[in-house]
Design a protein around this motif. Structure first.
Motif, PDB file in Angstrom:
ATOM      1  N   LEU A 286      55.220 -36.803  87.763  1.00 56.56           N
ATOM      2  CA  LEU A 286      55.032 -37.067  86.319  1.00 56.56           C
ATOM      3  C   LEU A 286      56.264 -36.633  85.542  1.00 56.56           C
ATOM      4  O   LEU A 286      56.737 -37.336  84.646  1.00 56.56           O
ATOM      5  N   ASP A 287      56.776 -35.458  85.891  1.00 52.93           N
ATOM      6  CA  ASP A 287      57.958 -34.924  85.204  1.00 52.93           C
ATOM      7  C   ASP A 287      59.151 -35.858  85.401  1.00 52.93           C
ATOM      8  O   ASP A 287      59.870 -36.174  84.440  1.00 52.93           O
ATOM      9  N   GLU A 288      59.326 -36.304  86.643  1.00 57.23           N
ATOM     10  CA  GLU A 288      60.423 -37.226  86.955  1.00 57.23           C
ATOM     11  C   GLU A 288      60.293 -38.511  86.131  1.00 57.23           C
ATOM     12  O   GLU A 288      61.263 -38.977  85.521  1.00 57.23           O
ATOM     13  N   MET A 289      59.094 -39.057  86.107  1.00 60.13           N
ATOM     14  CA  MET A 289      58.864 -40.322  85.392  1.00 60.13           C
ATOM     15  C   MET A 289      59.096 -40.150  83.894  1.00 60.13           C
ATOM     16  O   MET A 289      59.658 -41.009  83.222  1.00 60.13           O
ATOM     17  N   SER A 290      58.651 -39.009  83.387  1.00 62.71           N
ATOM     18  CA  SER A 290      58.779 -38.744  81.966  1.00 62.71           C
ATOM     19  C   SER A 290      60.260 -38.601  81.582  1.00 62.71           C
ATOM     20  O   SER A 290      60.735 -39.190  80.606  1.00 62.71           O
ATOM     21  N   ARG A 291      61.007 -37.839  82.383  1.00 60.84           N
ATOM     22  CA  ARG A 291      62.429 -37.611  82.066  1.00 60.84           C
ATOM     23  C   ARG A 291      63.259 -38.885  82.213  1.00 60.84           C
ATOM     24  O   ARG A 291      64.236 -39.082  81.496  1.00 60.84           O
ATOM     25  N   GLU A 292      62.858 -39.737  83.144  1.00 61.77           N
ATOM     26  CA  GLU A 292      63.604 -40.998  83.330  1.00 61.77           C
ATOM     27  C   GLU A 292      63.193 -42.050  82.304  1.00 61.77           C
ATOM     28  O   GLU A 292      63.687 -43.178  82.335  1.00 61.77           O
ATOM     29  N   GLY A 293      62.234 -41.700  81.453  1.00 67.40           N
ATOM     30  CA  GLY A 293      61.758 -42.654  80.447  1.00 67.40           C
ATOM     31  C   GLY A 293      60.946 -43.783  81.052  1.00 67.40           C
ATOM     32  O   GLY A 293      60.784 -44.856  80.465  1.00 67.40           O
ATOM     33  N   LYS A 294      60.398 -43.526  82.239  1.00 63.15           N
ATOM     34  CA  LYS A 294      59.659 -44.574  82.947  1.00 63.15           C
ATOM     35  C   LYS A 294      58.280 -44.799  82.320  1.00 63.15           C
ATOM     36  O   LYS A 294      57.797 -45.936  82.288  1.00 63.15           O
ATOM     37  N   ILE A 295      57.654 -43.723  81.847  1.00 60.40           N
ATOM     38  CA  ILE A 295      56.331 -43.884  81.216  1.00 60.40           C
ATOM     39  C   ILE A 295      56.531 -43.961  79.710  1.00 60.40           C
ATOM     40  O   ILE A 295      57.183 -43.099  79.121  1.00 60.40           O
ATOM     41  N   LYS A 296      55.917 -44.968  79.110  1.00 63.63           N
ATOM     42  CA  LYS A 296      56.041 -45.161  77.659  1.00 63.63           C
ATOM     43  C   LYS A 296      54.753 -44.712  76.980  1.00 63.63           C
ATOM     44  O   LYS A 296      53.680 -44.744  77.597  1.00 63.63           O
ATOM     45  N   PRO A 297      54.869 -44.316  75.688  1.00 62.38           N
ATOM     46  CA  PRO A 297      53.669 -43.903  74.962  1.00 62.38           C
ATOM     47  C   PRO A 297      52.565 -44.959  75.054  1.00 62.38           C
ATOM     48  O   PRO A 297      52.855 -46.157  74.992  1.00 62.38           O
ATOM     49  N   ARG A 298      51.357 -44.489  75.211  1.00 61.63           N
ATOM     50  CA  ARG A 298      50.121 -45.287  75.287  1.00 61.63           C
ATOM     51  C   ARG A 298      49.958 -46.064  76.600  1.00 61.63           C
ATOM     52  O   ARG A 298      48.996 -46.793  76.770  1.00 61.63           O
ATOM     53  N   GLU A 299      50.912 -45.883  77.532  1.00 59.91           N
ATOM     54  CA  GLU A 299      50.691 -46.551  78.820  1.00 59.91           C
ATOM     55  C   GLU A 299      49.503 -45.895  79.527  1.00 59.91           C
ATOM     56  O   GLU A 299      49.215 -44.713  79.348  1.00 59.91           O
ATOM     57  N   LYS A 300      48.863 -46.706  80.362  1.00 60.56           N
ATOM     58  CA  LYS A 300      47.616 -46.273  81.018  1.00 60.56           C
ATOM     59  C   LYS A 300      47.921 -45.790  82.440  1.00 60.56           C
ATOM     60  O   LYS A 300      48.556 -46.513  83.217  1.00 60.56           O
ATOM     61  N   LEU A 301      47.458 -44.592  82.722  1.00 63.43           N
ATOM     62  CA  LEU A 301      47.728 -43.991  84.031  1.00 63.43           C
ATOM     63  C   LEU A 301      46.436 -43.577  84.717  1.00 63.43           C
ATOM     64  O   LEU A 301      45.494 -43.121  84.054  1.00 63.43           O
ATOM     65  N   VAL A 302      46.435 -43.704  86.039  1.00 62.18           N
ATOM     66  CA  VAL A 302      45.422 -43.013  86.843  1.00 62.18           C
ATOM     67  C   VAL A 302      46.168 -42.068  87.768  1.00 62.18           C
ATOM     68  O   VAL A 302      47.123 -42.476  88.442  1.00 62.18           O
ATOM     69  N   LEU A 303      45.751 -40.810  87.774  1.00 63.94           N
ATOM     70  CA  LEU A 303      46.326 -39.818  88.668  1.00 63.94           C
ATOM     71  C   LEU A 303      45.275 -39.495  89.720  1.00 63.94           C
ATOM     72  O   LEU A 303      44.091 -39.357  89.371  1.00 63.94           O
ATOM     73  N   ALA A 304      45.687 -39.403  90.980  1.00 64.32           N
ATOM     74  CA  ALA A 304      44.698 -39.116  92.026  1.00 64.32           C
ATOM     75  C   ALA A 304      45.305 -38.266  93.128  1.00 64.32           C
ATOM     76  O   ALA A 304      46.466 -38.450  93.510  1.00 64.32           O
ATOM     77  N   GLY A 305      44.476 -37.343  93.634  1.00 67.15           N
ATOM     78  CA  GLY A 305      44.917 -36.445  94.700  1.00 67.15           C
ATOM     79  C   GLY A 305      43.899 -36.414  95.830  1.00 67.15           C
ATOM     80  O   GLY A 305      42.746 -36.805  95.654  1.00 67.15           O
ATOM     81  N   PHE A 306      44.337 -35.928  96.993  1.00 66.53           N
ATOM     82  CA  PHE A 306      43.445 -35.818  98.152  1.00 66.53           C
ATOM     83  C   PHE A 306      44.048 -34.811  99.114  1.00 66.53           C
ATOM     84  O   PHE A 306      45.268 -34.635  99.144  1.00 66.53           O
ATOM     85  N   GLY A 307      43.193 -34.155  99.871  1.00 69.30           N
ATOM     86  CA  GLY A 307      43.747 -33.227 100.850  1.00 69.30           C
ATOM     87  C   GLY A 307      42.704 -32.348 101.484  1.00 69.30           C
ATOM     88  O   GLY A 307      41.504 -32.684 101.539  1.00 69.30           O
ATOM     89  N   ALA A 308      43.176 -31.179 101.950  1.00 67.97           N
ATOM     90  CA  ALA A 308      42.336 -30.269 102.725  1.00 67.97           C
ATOM     91  C   ALA A 308      41.077 -29.917 101.951  1.00 67.97           C
ATOM     92  O   ALA A 308      41.029 -29.960 100.724  1.00 67.97           O
ATOM     93  N   GLY A 309      40.061 -29.589 102.730  1.00 65.71           N
ATOM     94  CA  GLY A 309      38.766 -29.242 102.139  1.00 65.71           C
ATOM     95  C   GLY A 309      37.592 -29.870 102.853  1.00 65.71           C
ATOM     96  O   GLY A 309      36.733 -29.203 103.342  1.00 65.71           O
TER      97      GLY A 309
END
Ligand code: COA
Length: 319
Positions: A286-309
């Motif tokens: 997210l930080d990388e995308m934000s600093r590169e100006g890749k994500i613009k205001p009001r764009e729609k995102l889904v964030l998802a994670g998975f792993g141990a458990g």
């Protein structure tokens, strides 16, 4: 109104280890690692600790948000690789950054940790208990890697990512669509134990993983939970600008994109450069995308994670 990502930050330790170096430690090759995982390089902490990396990423996120340390009400650090159990990493960060008004706690839901942390922050905000939170994923996975096990040592790296989350509306107007799942019956597919306790049998301080099972689990469950999130939010998969996923393996991400019927451009990746850094992956990306100006205001995102458990989950937000 959604929770505002007011600032982001990340930190990578300076030492870079490439696949050629790994192939001098175990029977593998750059070609095999790149083809099966997408990973080319990873960063390895030498002097840094989970706490020092968390504080560095957190400080950058605070600066990016233009906020003072005393404005933060809560700091959560997600980690599975801290050098110490007590005090928790979040308290170390609280001290280091002077977050004098913040409560502090660590969480462990492995690579889903950033999503779990967001869910906890969102709950506290909805209850009117906090307004501003610092959410950090910080990992020194090289602490628990068995450098003689070629099925795991090729995958992991170290680093930290952070986000300042801010509630900019009354709690009742806050929109939260976040879904988490767990299946402890499959927990044995990815394990690691710590050095104390009377009933730990068998003891193994290294990450042990059934890679194939984790792969199958991720490619099946992540699209499912993304579908649940989209349905709950009432948004179609086509409307999503970016899917910001846990960076475990390029092939897993490509498999998820295929199942969702979406182009790979919607799935940004940094696993090639950083490897899998567990709960730090999503905020770092997210930080990388934000600093590169890749994500613009009001764009729609889904964030998802998975792993141990095993754990998995996702949330919807608008930037
Ligand atoms: N180099 C060369 N060969 C290797 C290897 C390596 N680093 N690691 C495993 N192999 C070998 C295996 O021994 C096996 O050999 P065999 O067929 O002679 O028994 C062969 O490659 C295939 O092994 P397999 O485990 O089926 O490979 P894979 O395509 O599933 O890739 C992973 C292995 C670990 C890369 C893959 O399963 C994976 O990424 N899984 C998900 C892991 C993950 O994301 N974990 C974290 C979750 S948050």
């Amino acid at each position: 109104m959604f929770i505002k990502f007011a600032g982001t930050g990340s930190y990578l330790p300076p030492k870079v280890v490439d696949n050629f170096e790994i192939s001098r430690m175990v029977d593998t090759s750059d070609e095999w690692i790149q083809t099966r995982t997408g990973v080319v390089t990873r960063h390895i902490a030498e002097k840094d600790t989970v706490a020092s990396m968390a504080a560095k990423a957190g400080r950058i996120a605070l600066e990016d948000a233009g906020m003072r340390p005393e404005e933060i009400d809560m700091v959560i650090v997600s980690t599975v690789s801290a050098e110490q159990v007590l005090p928790c990493v979040a308290c170390e960060v609280q001290k280091e950054l002077g977050l004098v008004n913040a409560s502090a706690l660590d969480i462990n839901s492995a690579c889903s940790g950033f999503i779990t942390g967001y869910q906890m922050v969102a709950g506290q905000m909805k209850a009117g208990m906090i307004k501003n939170a610092l959410l950090i994923g910080s990992e020194s996975l090289s602490n628990g890697v068995d450098w003689s096990d070629r099925s795991t040592c090729i995958l992991f790296g170290d680093g930290a990512g952070a986000a300042v989350l801010r509630m900019e509306c009354p709690p009742e107007e806050l929109e939260v669509t976040c879904i988490m799942h767990a299946d402890g019956s499959k927990g044995h597919h990815l394990t690691c134990s710590v050095g104390h306790g009377k009933h730990k049998v068998p003891f193994d301080e290294y990450y042990r993983m059934n890679g194939r099972e984790i792969f199958k689990f991720a490619v099946k469950k992540v699209p499912e939970v993304i579908g649940e999130v989209l349905e709950k939010q009432g948004v179609s998969v086509e409307e999503i600008d970016y899917f910001v996923l846990h960076q475990a393996n390029k092939r897993i991400i490509e498999g998820i994109a295929r199942r969702l019927g979406q182009t790979e451009e919607k799935f940004p990746m940094n696993v090639m450069r950083n490897g899998n850094i567990s709960s730090a992956c999503i905020p770092m990306l997210l930080d990388e995308m934000s600093r590169e100006g890749k994500i613009k205001p009001r764009e729609k995102l889904v964030l998802a994670g998975f792993g141990a458990g095993l754990t998995w989950g996702g949330f919807y937000t608008e930037w």
